[in-house]
Design a protein around this motif. Sequence first.
Motif, PDB file in Angstrom:
ATOM      1  N   ASP A  72     -17.594  60.513 -44.936  1.00 27.59           N
ATOM      2  CA  ASP A  72     -17.013  61.664 -45.640  1.00 27.59           C
ATOM      3  C   ASP A  72     -16.466  62.682 -44.649  1.00 27.59           C
ATOM      4  O   ASP A  72     -15.370  63.232 -44.833  1.00 27.59           O
ATOM      5  CB  ASP A  72     -18.074  62.334 -46.520  1.00 27.59           C
ATOM      6  CG  ASP A  72     -18.449  61.523 -47.753  1.00 27.59           C
ATOM      7  OD1 ASP A  72     -17.695  60.591 -48.101  1.00 27.59           O
ATOM      8  OD2 ASP A  72     -19.491  61.824 -48.364  1.00 27.59           O
ATOM      9  N   TYR A  73     -17.230  62.926 -43.591  1.00 20.54           N
ATOM     10  CA  TYR A  73     -16.879  63.989 -42.640  1.00 20.54           C
ATOM     11  C   TYR A  73     -15.557  63.698 -41.935  1.00 20.54           C
ATOM     12  O   TYR A  73     -14.724  64.601 -41.771  1.00 20.54           O
ATOM     13  CB  TYR A  73     -18.002  64.139 -41.621  1.00 20.54           C
ATOM     14  CG  TYR A  73     -17.903  65.397 -40.783  1.00 20.54           C
ATOM     15  CD1 TYR A  73     -18.305  66.626 -41.305  1.00 20.54           C
ATOM     16  CD2 TYR A  73     -17.417  65.357 -39.483  1.00 20.54           C
ATOM     17  CE1 TYR A  73     -18.229  67.781 -40.539  1.00 20.54           C
ATOM     18  CE2 TYR A  73     -17.334  66.502 -38.711  1.00 20.54           C
ATOM     19  CZ  TYR A  73     -17.743  67.716 -39.254  1.00 20.54           C
ATOM     20  OH  TYR A  73     -17.654  68.856 -38.500  1.00 20.54           O
ATOM     21  N   TYR A  97     -20.197  72.924 -38.016  1.00 19.62           N
ATOM     22  CA  TYR A  97     -19.928  71.680 -38.739  1.00 19.62           C
ATOM     23  C   TYR A  97     -18.827  71.887 -39.783  1.00 19.62           C
ATOM     24  O   TYR A  97     -17.942  71.050 -39.954  1.00 19.62           O
ATOM     25  CB  TYR A  97     -21.193  71.190 -39.438  1.00 19.62           C
ATOM     26  CG  TYR A  97     -22.262  70.641 -38.528  1.00 19.62           C
ATOM     27  CD1 TYR A  97     -21.952  69.911 -37.383  1.00 19.62           C
ATOM     28  CD2 TYR A  97     -23.609  70.841 -38.814  1.00 19.62           C
ATOM     29  CE1 TYR A  97     -22.938  69.414 -36.555  1.00 19.62           C
ATOM     30  CE2 TYR A  97     -24.609  70.340 -37.988  1.00 19.62           C
ATOM     31  CZ  TYR A  97     -24.266  69.627 -36.860  1.00 19.62           C
ATOM     32  OH  TYR A  97     -25.249  69.133 -36.043  1.00 19.62           O
ATOM     33  N   ALA A  98     -18.887  73.002 -40.492  1.00 16.60           N
ATOM     34  CA  ALA A  98     -17.902  73.275 -41.548  1.00 16.60           C
ATOM     35  C   ALA A  98     -16.503  73.402 -40.978  1.00 16.60           C
ATOM     36  O   ALA A  98     -15.534  72.845 -41.519  1.00 16.60           O
ATOM     37  CB  ALA A  98     -18.292  74.541 -42.304  1.00 16.60           C
ATOM     38  N   GLU A 129     -14.292  65.932 -45.477  1.00 18.47           N
ATOM     39  CA  GLU A 129     -15.175  66.366 -46.561  1.00 18.47           C
ATOM     40  C   GLU A 129     -16.512  66.805 -45.971  1.00 18.47           C
ATOM     41  O   GLU A 129     -17.269  65.994 -45.445  1.00 18.47           O
ATOM     42  CB  GLU A 129     -15.378  65.227 -47.559  1.00 18.47           C
ATOM     43  CG  GLU A 129     -14.075  64.773 -48.206  1.00 18.47           C
ATOM     44  CD  GLU A 129     -14.269  63.546 -49.077  1.00 18.47           C
ATOM     45  OE1 GLU A 129     -15.423  63.147 -49.298  1.00 18.47           O
ATOM     46  OE2 GLU A 129     -13.254  62.994 -49.544  1.00 18.47           O
ATOM     47  N   PHE A 130     -16.821  68.093 -46.086  1.00 24.43           N
ATOM     48  CA  PHE A 130     -18.021  68.661 -45.478  1.00 24.43           C
ATOM     49  C   PHE A 130     -19.204  68.731 -46.441  1.00 24.43           C
ATOM     50  O   PHE A 130     -20.367  68.815 -46.017  1.00 24.43           O
ATOM     51  CB  PHE A 130     -17.712  70.058 -44.947  1.00 24.43           C
ATOM     52  CG  PHE A 130     -18.909  70.813 -44.434  1.00 24.43           C
ATOM     53  CD1 PHE A 130     -19.674  70.305 -43.393  1.00 24.43           C
ATOM     54  CD2 PHE A 130     -19.277  72.023 -44.998  1.00 24.43           C
ATOM     55  CE1 PHE A 130     -20.786  70.998 -42.923  1.00 24.43           C
ATOM     56  CE2 PHE A 130     -20.380  72.719 -44.530  1.00 24.43           C
ATOM     57  CZ  PHE A 130     -21.131  72.207 -43.486  1.00 24.43           C
ATOM     58  N   ALA A 170     -15.013  69.938 -39.809  1.00 20.74           N
ATOM     59  CA  ALA A 170     -14.499  69.037 -40.839  1.00 20.74           C
ATOM     60  C   ALA A 170     -13.035  69.322 -41.166  1.00 20.74           C
ATOM     61  O   ALA A 170     -12.290  68.410 -41.554  1.00 20.74           O
ATOM     62  CB  ALA A 170     -15.355  69.152 -42.102  1.00 20.74           C
ATOM     63  N   SER A 210     -21.072  66.774 -48.352  1.00 22.38           N
ATOM     64  CA  SER A 210     -22.236  65.902 -48.264  1.00 22.38           C
ATOM     65  C   SER A 210     -23.043  66.175 -46.985  1.00 22.38           C
ATOM     66  O   SER A 210     -24.269  66.113 -46.993  1.00 22.38           O
ATOM     67  CB  SER A 210     -21.822  64.430 -48.334  1.00 22.38           C
ATOM     68  OG  SER A 210     -20.914  64.093 -47.292  1.00 22.38           O
ATOM     69  N   LEU A 211     -22.373  66.491 -45.868  1.00 18.43           N
ATOM     70  CA  LEU A 211     -23.100  66.857 -44.655  1.00 18.43           C
ATOM     71  C   LEU A 211     -23.831  68.177 -44.848  1.00 18.43           C
ATOM     72  O   LEU A 211     -24.977  68.343 -44.403  1.00 18.43           O
ATOM     73  CB  LEU A 211     -22.149  66.949 -43.466  1.00 18.43           C
ATOM     74  CG  LEU A 211     -22.806  67.365 -42.133  1.00 18.43           C
ATOM     75  CD1 LEU A 211     -23.833  66.330 -41.693  1.00 18.43           C
ATOM     76  CD2 LEU A 211     -21.759  67.585 -41.041  1.00 18.43           C
ATOM     77  N   ASP A 212     -23.199  69.103 -45.520  1.00 15.83           N
ATOM     78  CA  ASP A 212     -23.796  70.420 -45.737  1.00 15.83           C
ATOM     79  C   ASP A 212     -25.144  70.306 -46.435  1.00 15.83           C
ATOM     80  O   ASP A 212     -26.045  71.113 -46.190  1.00 15.83           O
ATOM     81  CB  ASP A 212     -22.843  71.278 -46.567  1.00 15.83           C
ATOM     82  CG  ASP A 212     -23.291  72.726 -46.651  1.00 15.83           C
ATOM     83  OD1 ASP A 212     -23.695  73.285 -45.617  1.00 15.83           O
ATOM     84  OD2 ASP A 212     -23.233  73.301 -47.755  1.00 15.83           O
ATOM     85  N   ILE A 246     -22.315  59.809 -45.236  1.00 16.87           N
ATOM     86  CA  ILE A 246     -21.981  61.196 -44.954  1.00 16.87           C
ATOM     87  C   ILE A 246     -21.035  61.295 -43.758  1.00 16.87           C
ATOM     88  O   ILE A 246     -20.100  62.111 -43.744  1.00 16.87           O
ATOM     89  CB  ILE A 246     -23.269  61.999 -44.707  1.00 16.87           C
ATOM     90  CG1 ILE A 246     -24.055  62.119 -46.021  1.00 16.87           C
ATOM     91  CG2 ILE A 246     -22.976  63.368 -44.125  1.00 16.87           C
ATOM     92  CD1 ILE A 246     -25.464  62.643 -45.846  1.00 16.87           C
ATOM     93  N   ALA A 247     -21.252  60.458 -42.748  1.00 15.20           N
ATOM     94  CA  ALA A 247     -20.364  60.452 -41.575  1.00 15.20           C
ATOM     95  C   ALA A 247     -18.949  60.050 -41.980  1.00 15.20           C
ATOM     96  O   ALA A 247     -17.958  60.608 -41.470  1.00 15.20           O
ATOM     97  CB  ALA A 247     -20.908  59.508 -40.510  1.00 15.20           C
TER      98      ALA A 247
END
Length: 319
Positions: free
Chosen positions: A205-206, A244-245, A210-211, A248, A213-215, A202-203
């Motif tokens: 992706d971020y 967070y969004a 790309e948010f 990203a 997977s973290l979301d 996930i990290a």
Amino acid sequence: MSGSFSVAIIVGSLRAESFSRKMAHALIARAPKSLACRIVEIGDLPLYNEDLDDNPPASWERFRDEIRKAAAILFVTPEYNRSIPGCLKNATDVGSRPQGKNVFDGMPAGIVSVTPYKLGAFGANHAVRQNFVFLNLLPMQQPEAYIGNAGELFDAQGKLKDDETARFLKKFLAAFVSWIETVGGGGKPHAFDGFMKKRDEIARDYVNGEFASLDKIVTRHDPATFFSPKGDAEQGAAAVASSYASGAKMFKKPGSSKLEVLQSGASGDLAFWTGSQQATVRNGKGDPVDMTLRITEVFRFEDGGWKLAHRHADMKHEG
């Protein structure tokens, strides 16, 4: 035990009136309060084809997301030719790919095999278990569930009418709760170790902007806090998720990230890790920037999985 475990039930038959589907509903009806069971449909999954990995069908993504949200999996399947139905094998293929993104990894699992004949679909039950070795699913060994003579167990409305089978299903589900607790579905260290592998993905992706997977792992419940590398802070689940969004959007491909865990642990419904993140990100001009962050994250087990409730990140300066 607090809260409930979300259990994804995968039915290995596509027939609307199948005995396996009726048995799945019988299990749902007899599930203890600690289990929140739901059927995850597999009939709309196209056959797995690696050529589609870069642009996966929406049904593949839907299926993978539903499995990720679960704390455990229960397979309910008939036997086809002494093995499992093709639709069930295809579902495990879809969930295990692309390589390195196996959504089944480390999850507790149970198996109920169903047949109108006398052998209890023994062949299918054990064929499913063969898949578990590579999928790294953790199967409950006892009690085994081989349900024979299924044509005699249900009434005209598809409801289970056999008292002996009903008692067995309750016993099976009670054992399944204990199994989930034992191997980690409810916040044990083993499950958190498996989750941390996903956290690393996930990290990555971020830092590639790309948010999504973290979301999926950000808490939707207060309290929630975020202390960013810039020195500012957010409080409250909605504000933290929004931060967070927006963060990203600062990053572009290609980026890289690696989490280095110094300490981690889980107890009950809480877990944490602390360490560092080595990352290379792209700024607004697309230039690569290397950075090292010191990280502390705290998670709560809620809504069927580990959710990020607190993050503190600051820049590590050498010298």
